[in-house]
Enzyme design. Structure first.
Site, PDB file in Angstrom:
ATOM      1  N   THR A  81       1.557  92.977  79.952  1.00  0.00           N
ATOM      2  CA  THR A  81       1.001  93.853  78.922  1.00  0.00           C
ATOM      3  C   THR A  81      -0.040  94.774  79.567  1.00  0.00           C
ATOM      4  O   THR A  81      -0.652  94.401  80.565  1.00  0.00           O
ATOM      5  CB  THR A  81       0.344  92.960  77.852  1.00  0.00           C
ATOM      6  N   ARG A 119      10.235  89.584  66.686  1.00  0.00           N
ATOM      7  CA  ARG A 119       9.037  88.826  67.087  1.00  0.00           C
ATOM      8  C   ARG A 119       7.911  89.820  67.403  1.00  0.00           C
ATOM      9  O   ARG A 119       8.102  90.770  68.160  1.00  0.00           O
ATOM     10  CB  ARG A 119       9.337  87.968  68.315  1.00  0.00           C
ATOM     11  N   VAL A 120       6.753  89.607  66.806  1.00  0.00           N
ATOM     12  CA  VAL A 120       5.596  90.461  67.079  1.00  0.00           C
ATOM     13  C   VAL A 120       4.498  89.570  67.655  1.00  0.00           C
ATOM     14  O   VAL A 120       4.178  88.531  67.072  1.00  0.00           O
ATOM     15  CB  VAL A 120       5.120  91.167  65.792  1.00  0.00           C
ATOM     16  N   GLY A 121       3.952  89.972  68.784  1.00  0.00           N
ATOM     17  CA  GLY A 121       2.898  89.183  69.420  1.00  0.00           C
ATOM     18  C   GLY A 121       1.522  89.643  68.998  1.00  0.00           C
ATOM     19  O   GLY A 121       1.328  90.223  67.920  1.00  0.00           O
ATOM     20  N   ASP A 122       0.561  89.414  69.866  1.00  0.00           N
ATOM     21  CA  ASP A 122      -0.827  89.742  69.553  1.00  0.00           C
ATOM     22  C   ASP A 122      -1.141  91.233  69.656  1.00  0.00           C
ATOM     23  O   ASP A 122      -2.026  91.747  68.964  1.00  0.00           O
ATOM     24  CB  ASP A 122      -1.759  88.997  70.523  1.00  0.00           C
ATOM     25  N   THR A 126      -4.544  90.355  76.986  1.00  0.00           N
ATOM     26  CA  THR A 126      -3.211  90.194  77.550  1.00  0.00           C
ATOM     27  C   THR A 126      -2.949  88.699  77.702  1.00  0.00           C
ATOM     28  O   THR A 126      -3.880  87.903  77.737  1.00  0.00           O
ATOM     29  CB  THR A 126      -3.094  90.918  78.909  1.00  0.00           C
ATOM     30  N   GLY A 127      -1.685  88.337  77.793  1.00  0.00           N
ATOM     31  CA  GLY A 127      -1.350  86.920  77.939  1.00  0.00           C
ATOM     32  C   GLY A 127      -0.339  86.489  76.901  1.00  0.00           C
ATOM     33  O   GLY A 127       0.389  87.315  76.333  1.00  0.00           O
ATOM     34  N   GLY A 173       1.093  85.687  73.591  1.00  0.00           N
ATOM     35  CA  GLY A 173       0.696  86.261  72.317  1.00  0.00           C
ATOM     36  C   GLY A 173       0.380  85.288  71.192  1.00  0.00           C
ATOM     37  O   GLY A 173      -0.578  85.506  70.443  1.00  0.00           O
TER      38      GLY A 173
HETATM   39  N1  GLY Z   1       0.606  89.521  74.883  1.00  0.00           N
HETATM   40  C1  GLY Z   1       1.880  90.046  74.712  1.00  0.00           C
HETATM   41  C2  GLY Z   1       2.720  89.290  73.807  1.00  0.00           C
HETATM   42  O1  GLY Z   1       2.722  88.061  73.845  1.00  0.00           O
HETATM   43  O2  GLY Z   1       3.415  89.885  73.029  1.00  0.00           O
END
Ligand code: GLY
Length: 303
Positions: free
Chosen positions: A173, A201-204, A224-225, A227
């Site tokens: 990211t 799927r939606v992350g952070d 970052t990391g 999510g």
């Molecule tokens: N940090 C990116 C994700 O997990 O979508």
């Protein structure tokens, strides 16, 4: 106020053979953003430009070069936030957009919304004149090969890409935070998420307070990391609140990451800037690519 900025290009097990490309990529992002700050442009302009440069760089999991989802599509998430007034804009699971961070800014400035997802984001893009790109413009051959390889595996664990160093894995990211001459803070984050994610799927990254946060009264952060854990502790907002309590940016990042590790066993990294323009960062993965142009134009980078 002296302008400054710090960017990241992902926190995960970056292998030795990808170190140079990551350092070049984050330096280019930081220089692009800081160049605008030097010319008197806003922190928002700077974080948008820095993230767009890294979205265009296939070294990273954002824009061109992003991971493919389970059914072979490129779905992207991004957000941007203005610390002056807590304005934010984001897009999630959007396809065929070259620079999702620019679309996120359009959501913030040209709609009354904060987050638009999926095909709705493409309709919005068309309405505000952000051009669509072809899937081939985002897709790189290496990711197609990875997608095919993962499909053959019996079991694929997302966590492994964050906490072990593996040759051939080249994704992360991207994000940026900045302060401008007026003392306004801004933050932005952009990602293709995780490899082989289910469609939708939606992350952070596009979620306010998780993937980024900016508040002129406390600080600005980009995360970052992995999510899902980041979402569950609103990692960026947690770090901003800690800066608001008086912690330095580096200590606030470390403390927020340790809360995430302790509460939900999460791994990742943060870059931050406080309202005095002091930069900081931390990560609990093997590596995180970062670059900073600090007060006085002092340049630093690392991995
Ligand atoms: N940090 C990116 C994700 O997990 O979508």
């Amino acid at each position: 106020m002296e302008p400054a900025m710090i960017v990241h290009g992902g926190a995960w097990g970056i292998p030795d053979d990808a170190v140079d490309a990551h350092l070049r990529g984050v330096s280019s992002g930081a220089e692009a953003g800081h160049g605008l700050l030097r010319r008197g442009q806003s922190a928002l302009d700077a974080v948008e430009a820095a993230v767009a440069v890294m979205e265009d760089d296939p070294t990273f999991d954002a824009g061109r070069g992003a991971f493919l989802n389970k059914i072979g599509q490129v779905e992207l998430d991004a957000m941007i936030m203005d610390g002056n007034g807590l304005r934010a804009g984001a897009v999630a699971a959007v396809r065929n957009i070259r620079n999702p961070v620019r679309l996120a800014r359009a959501v913030m400035e040209r709609s009354r919304l904060v987050l638009i997802a999926g095909p709705g984001a493409n309709l919005f893009a068309r309405a505000v004149g952000v051009p669509a790109c072809r899937t081939q413009d985002l897709l790189v051959g290496r990711e197609l090969a990875r997608w095919r390889a993962i499909r053959k595996k019996k079991r694929f664990r997302v966590r492994e890409i964050f906490d072990t160093i593996q040759a051939g894995q080249r994704r992360g990211t991207v994000g940026a935070v900045a302060i401008d001459r007026r003392g306004d803070l801004a933050a932005a984050t952009s990602t293709g998420g995780v490899p082989h994610k289910p469609p939708g799927r939606v992350g952070d990254s596009p979620i306010v307070g998780a993937g980024a946060y900016a508040d002129n009264e406390t600080g600005a952060v980009s995360a970052t990391g992995w999510g899902e854990p980041i979402l569950r502790v609103l990692l960026s907002k947690t770090a901003c609140d800690l800066m608001g309590d008086g912690l330095s940016p580096g200590t606030a990042c470390r403390r927020a990451l340790s809360v995430m590790r302790r509460r939900v066993d999460g791994i990742g990294g943060l870059v931050a800037m406080d309202r005095r323009g002091r930069p900081g960062f931390s990560f609990n993965t093997p590596r995180m690519a970062w670059a900073c142009v600090g007060p006085g134009g002092k340049r630093r980078k690392g991995i």
